[in-house]
Enzyme design. Structure first.
Site, PDB file in Angstrom:
ATOM      1  N   GLU A 162      -1.464  -5.519  -8.984  1.00  0.00           N
ATOM      2  CA  GLU A 162      -1.832  -4.712  -7.824  1.00  0.00           C
ATOM      3  C   GLU A 162      -0.655  -3.866  -7.344  1.00  0.00           C
ATOM      4  O   GLU A 162       0.489  -4.327  -7.382  1.00  0.00           O
ATOM      5  CB  GLU A 162      -2.296  -5.626  -6.680  1.00  0.00           C
ATOM      6  N   LYS A 205      -3.527  -7.386 -15.448  1.00  0.00           N
ATOM      7  CA  LYS A 205      -3.756  -6.487 -14.306  1.00  0.00           C
ATOM      8  C   LYS A 205      -2.797  -6.876 -13.198  1.00  0.00           C
ATOM      9  O   LYS A 205      -2.531  -8.074 -13.000  1.00  0.00           O
ATOM     10  CB  LYS A 205      -5.208  -6.585 -13.817  1.00  0.00           C
ATOM     11  N   GLU A 257     -10.420  -0.323  -5.320  1.00  0.00           N
ATOM     12  CA  GLU A 257     -11.209  -1.277  -4.523  1.00  0.00           C
ATOM     13  C   GLU A 257     -11.380  -0.782  -3.097  1.00  0.00           C
ATOM     14  O   GLU A 257     -10.404  -0.484  -2.403  1.00  0.00           O
ATOM     15  CB  GLU A 257     -10.537  -2.664  -4.547  1.00  0.00           C
ATOM     16  N   ASP A 264      -7.801 -13.037 -10.046  1.00  0.00           N
ATOM     17  CA  ASP A 264      -7.192 -14.060  -9.192  1.00  0.00           C
ATOM     18  C   ASP A 264      -8.127 -14.418  -8.040  1.00  0.00           C
ATOM     19  O   ASP A 264      -7.823 -15.289  -7.227  1.00  0.00           O
ATOM     20  CB  ASP A 264      -5.790 -13.644  -8.711  1.00  0.00           C
TER      21      ASP A 264
END
Ligand code: KIV
Length: 272
Positions: free
Chosen positions: A123, A121, A190, A52
């Site tokens: 988050e 995916k 991340e 994204d």
């Protein structure tokens, strides 16, 4: 005469599992269109992420929040058309899974049906577990994403390194295990301390893919615009820039303009 069928061994979630077990590092890069995805696939990349981050690098938004599900599907369709070997992961964008697990499942199914991506995916940790379980039980592989999760930028208020404090680090470790138990096939880590990423990677049997999380993750991912030097403003410490495409493209286009103005282009060999 029968057609020659090109046999290419495609990367699957099982391949990644075996790579982790064998200690072979996993390579991942973002792509959002057919042309770059073709180059990356042919170069031998293991995973192409239709991130994204398209919201930033393709559409020019400041955050990843504005991109829609249909826009993500458009990018994923273009990338999937280029796929010979790589595994294609498509981000579920902000607003299409957070409210409840039924909405999350509907978004994942729409991505799989309309784009042909191999996996999705999303988050978050504990907060998205129900959604992960529901999507996985529908037969859709899910990649998790912990640490600096850009869809939560308004909560964080900054893009600094996450989980430097014990409480956040403990939550991240717990979340990684929960995501694994819920059925995720891999987790992106991340911008977290390398020592924490090492600990998490060693505690999981599924692969971790790091971005700004050190060399002990099972794989690495970079945003193509950052590593190819298209986007030159973004220079975090974790980024290795392999090209300065911005400079090269600027030079090429300036030369092209000069050649047109000077009537050098086209010459007699470049016309009919
Ligand atoms: O959207 C994206 O590009 C990502 C990577 C930074 C992992 O999620």
């Amino acid at each position: 005469m029968s057609a020659v069928v090109k046999e290419v061994k495609k990367v699957t979630t099982n391949t990644l599992q075996k790579m982790k077990a064998a200690g072979e590092k996993i390579s991942m890069i973002t792509a959002y269109d057919f042309s770059f995805a073709s180059i990356f696939d042919a170069a031998g990349i293991d995973i192409i992420l239709v991130g994204d981050s398209a919201s930033n690098v393709m559409a020019g938004h400041v955050t990843t929040l504005p991109i829609t599900l249909d826009q993500m599907i458009y990018h994923a369709q273009s990338v999937v058309r280029a796929r010979e070997r790589s595994l294609i992961v498509c981000d579920i964008p902000f607003g299409y899974y957070q409210s409840n697990s039924d909405i999350a499942l509907a978004s994942a199914i729409k991505i799989m049906k309309e784009s042909g991506a191999n996996t999705v995916k999303l988050e978050g940790g504990e907060e998205v577990l129900d959604s992960v379980k529901k999507i996985v039980s529908a037969g859709i592989p899910v990649m998790g994403h912990l640490g600096l999760t850009p869809q939560s930028i308004n909560k964080f208020g900054t893009y600094v390194v996450r989980a430097t404090e014990e409480q956040e680090a403990n939550k991240l470790k717990r979340d990684a295990l929960l995501l694994q138990e819920a059925g995720c096939f891999a987790v992106v880590l991340e911008k977290i301390p390398a020592a924490l990423a090492k600990e998490v990677s060693e505690s999981l049997h599924i692969p971790t893919i790091g971005i700004g999380a050190g060399g002990d993750c099972d794989g690495q991912v970079l945003v193509m615009h950052d590593m190819l030097g298209i986007n030159t403003e973004f220079k975090p410490r974790f980024l290795r820039q392999y090209l300065n495409l911005n400079e090269q493209v600027t030079g090429a286009v300036q030369q092209y303009i000069k050649d047109i103005k000077s009537k050098d282009f086209p010459n007699e060999n470049e016309q009919y």
